[in-house]
Design an enzyme around this catalytic site. Structure first.
Site, PDB file in Angstrom:
ATOM      1  N   LYS A   1       0.850  -1.194   0.000  1.00 54.08           N
ATOM      2  CA  LYS A   1       0.000   0.000   0.000  1.00 54.08           C
ATOM      3  C   LYS A   1       0.885   1.243   0.000  1.00 54.08           C
ATOM      4  O   LYS A   1       1.909   1.278   0.693  1.00 54.08           O
ATOM      5  CB  LYS A   1      -0.884  -0.025   1.256  1.00 54.08           C
ATOM      6  CG  LYS A   1      -1.910   1.093   1.333  1.00 54.08           C
ATOM      7  CD  LYS A   1      -2.754   0.963   2.600  1.00 54.08           C
ATOM      8  CE  LYS A   1      -3.903   1.949   2.617  1.00 54.08           C
ATOM      9  NZ  LYS A   1      -4.760   1.802   3.825  1.00 54.08           N
TER      10      LYS A   1
ATOM     11  N   SER B   1      -9.735   1.523   2.709  1.00 55.48           N
ATOM     12  CA  SER B   1      -8.895   2.322   1.837  1.00 55.48           C
ATOM     13  C   SER B   1      -7.811   1.516   1.111  1.00 55.48           C
ATOM     14  O   SER B   1      -7.242   2.019   0.139  1.00 55.48           O
ATOM     15  CB  SER B   1      -8.218   3.406   2.670  1.00 55.48           C
ATOM     16  OG  SER B   1      -7.322   2.833   3.614  1.00 55.48           O
TER      17      SER B   1
ATOM     18  N   SER C   1      -9.969  -0.858   6.843  1.00 57.84           N
ATOM     19  CA  SER C   1      -9.355  -0.626   5.533  1.00 57.84           C
ATOM     20  C   SER C   1      -8.614  -1.813   4.930  1.00 57.84           C
ATOM     21  O   SER C   1      -8.189  -1.748   3.783  1.00 57.84           O
ATOM     22  CB  SER C   1      -8.394   0.566   5.604  1.00 57.84           C
ATOM     23  OG  SER C   1      -9.113   1.776   5.584  1.00 57.84           O
TER      24      SER C   1
END
Lengths: 490, 100
Positions: free
Chosen positions: A76, A151, A175
């Site tokens: 990420k 996310s 997330s």
């Protein structure tokens, strides 16, 4: 050859394939699919091939390879990578290249993993659909019209689309788990403090935790065993010894007591999601688990509690983005600076630069949360909102403490619906926040939780089964998740 | 409840955000709606309930049963630390004037 983590590591360790071949395969998948899916923001092509050559050379010298030998793991873009840009999904960090690695990145390198690139995400991890990314949304490979969740949507899609067998995300309020649920992948949020946060761009420091996505439970367990453990660079990182997460996969579930909280099967839960989750619970019961009802009475207040506490922490954490030490700087038009209608006192050129930089660099959702967080911390509102939410957080924790007096784990849906359509919730921030209702409580209580796929809807959309365990009892969670996964494959 | 525009502008000053007028109006409505939602917390009885700031007991990093030794280790070089700065001058971070 879209294999799982364990299979790839074994084949590279035994010399049945090379790390270079695995890296080239992953790069080929990324090249073929990323134009449509937008899962990667940066592909570290040269870097990953160099890592692969070094791993192959190490094997050629007869040295033992690490537990993630030649396994491609997407990162990420909130995780700092030395020499590879780290945007956090924001214009304000669009061109920022960190001078150091996050601790989890160092640990993956030491385990001989391959790091092919950085994945798209909601800006500063603030979002549940990936639509707040400054670089466009990620598409859900199960249905391109739908959100991948957020996310950590880019990491979830990298795994779901077979670009990499595993990825790292970060989970502040869901997330990792919610995008895992939306994309049909396995996603793990470890106990708060299990994994070092050093080098993770901070959103809400009392909640943020890094964890793995993988195609299967055992693969996620292996990645977690590599990244877990204390770190002198993160004071909140626990010294607890890591259990044998991989060994816990495949252990018997006979006699394990699983709690079903009725509050998680409430109004707003999609009937197909409910049917799928209840079928999984029935299967675990048939396999020997003891199913009990438990009560988590304050669940319905988790959204309000979270959006006070997380935004307060974010408003403080994001103060560092001011155009001075790194990232974007915007020098305002001097004539306009600080002399707006209403004759506010003239701002210094420095403060005008801060304001112009932050206005240009942050997107709408980030500004909304910074301002909300500033409001709940401001004089006159602190007690009513911030302190009150901290007290309700205690009540949410106590609900779990009481439930775990009776059961070994809690089983419930990960998200109230399957993946929603891109654009469906963007005009209503509150409805987006409500999509996190089932993942927020475990975050607020600092508990480990996993999302593992259960039966899809009639339209073929993935559904996630969430298993929440007591603090530092990830092993129980892996045992249950792997038993369920095994029963779906038999 | 809508946040009134003066409140919103005060928050923007505290948060060092220069907002356009349309943006101010939109954010006042949106944040007002969220504040109205989170006001449900008022209804919960929290008498004698201590606040949770953090779930982990935060303790200084220790080795064994004592403080870890204070050992000098390599850190970022001066050039590395300045490499990400939008403007660096005289071997430091350059900022616009702040003394009138």
């Amino acid at each position: 050859m879209n294999e799982d983590v364990i299979a790839i590591a074994g084949r590279v360790q035994r010399g049945e394939t090379t790390a270079v071949a695995v890296a080239e395969h992953a790069l080929g998948r990324i090249d073929a699919m990323n134009g449509e899916l937008n899962a990667f923001l940066t592909v570290a092509r040269e870097e990953v091939l160099e890592q692969a050559r070094a791993i192959d050379a190490k094997r050629a010298r007869g040295e033992a390879l690490g537990p993630l030998a030649g396994v491609p793991i997407a990162l990420k873009d909130a995780l700092c990578t030395r020499g590879v840009r780290t945007t956090c999904g924001s214009k304000i960090l669009e061109h920022w290249v960190p001078p150091y690695d996050a601790t989890v990145v160092t640990k993956l390198r030491q385990a001989d993993a391959l790091l092919p690139g950085k994945t798209n995400m909601d800006e500063f991890a603030m979002g549940s659909s990936n639509e707040s990314s400054a670089f466009g949304p990620v598409k859900n490979p199960r249905d391109l019209a739908r959100a991948p969740g957020g996310s950590s949507g880019g990491s979830a899609v990298a795994v779901a689309a077979g670009m990499t067998p595993a990825a790292l995300g970060s989970d502040t309020g869901g997330s990792i788990r919610q995008p895992a649920s939306f994309t049909g992948t396995v996603g793990v949020k470890p106990t708060y403090g299990r994994v070092s946060r050093f080098g993770l761009v901070a959103f809400a420091s009392s909640l943020d935790q890094i964890g793995p996505f993988a195609t299967d439970v055992r693969g996620a367990a292996r990645v977690l065993s590599v990244i877990a453990g204390k770190d002198e660079r993160d004071m909140t990182c626990l010294a607890a010894p890591a259990d044998d997460f991989e060994g816990a996969c495949g252990a018997s579930v006979k006699g394990l007591r699983i709690g079903v909280p009725e509050e998680y099967f409430a109004k707003g839960l999609d009937p197909e999601v409910e049917a799928s989750v209840r079928a999984a619970i029935a299967r675990l019961e048939a396999d020997g688990c003891i199913v009990k009802k438990v009560h988590l009475a304050h669940t319905r207040h988790a959204v309000a509690t979270y959006y006070v506490l997380a935004t307060a922490e974010a408003s403080s954490n994001l103060a560092r983005f001011d155009g001075v030490r790194y990232g974007l700087r915007v020098e305002p038009d001097r004539r306009a600076a600080g002399s707006g209608v209403g004759a506010a006192p003239t701002k210094s050129a420095l403060r005008a630069m801060y304001g112009a930089t932050r206005d240009a660099g942050f997107g709408a959702e980030v500004k909304r949360r910074i301002l909300l967080g500033t409001f709940v911390l401001s004089a006159g509102y602190y007690d009513a909102y911030y302190l009150k939410a901290q007290k309700v957080r205690t009540l949410i924790r106590r609900d779990f403490d009481a439930a775990f007096g009776e059961v070994d784990a809690i089983v419930c849906p990960t998200a109230p619906t399957p993946a929603f359509l891109l654009g469906e919730k963007t005009s209503d921030p509150l409805s987006m926040y409500l999509s996190d209702v089932y993942t927020l409580p475990a975050s607020l209580a600092g508990l480990p939780a996993i999302s593992v796929p259960c039966a899809p809807t009639a339209a073929g959309l993935p559904v996630g089964l969430q298993i929440i365990a007591p603090a530092l009892r990830e092993a129980t969670m892996f045992t249950l998740a792997s038993a369920w996964e095994g029963s779906t494959r038999s | 409840m809508d946040l009134d525009l003066d409140q919103l502008r005060h928050m923007a000053v505290l948060a060092e955000l220069s907002l356009g007028e349309d943006e101010e109006r939109r954010l006042a409505v949106e944040i007002g709606r969220i504040v109205a939602y989170v006001a449900e917390l008022e209804m919960i009885d929290t008498t004698n309930i201590p606040p949770t700031a953090h779930v982990a007991g935060i303790e200084p990093v220790r080795s064994g049963d004592g403080w870890r030794d204070d050992v000098a280790k390599p850190g970022l070089s001066h050039d590395e630390a300045l490499a990400g700065a939008p403007r660096a001058e005289h071997e430091g971070f350059a900022v616009p004037g702040f003394i009138e």
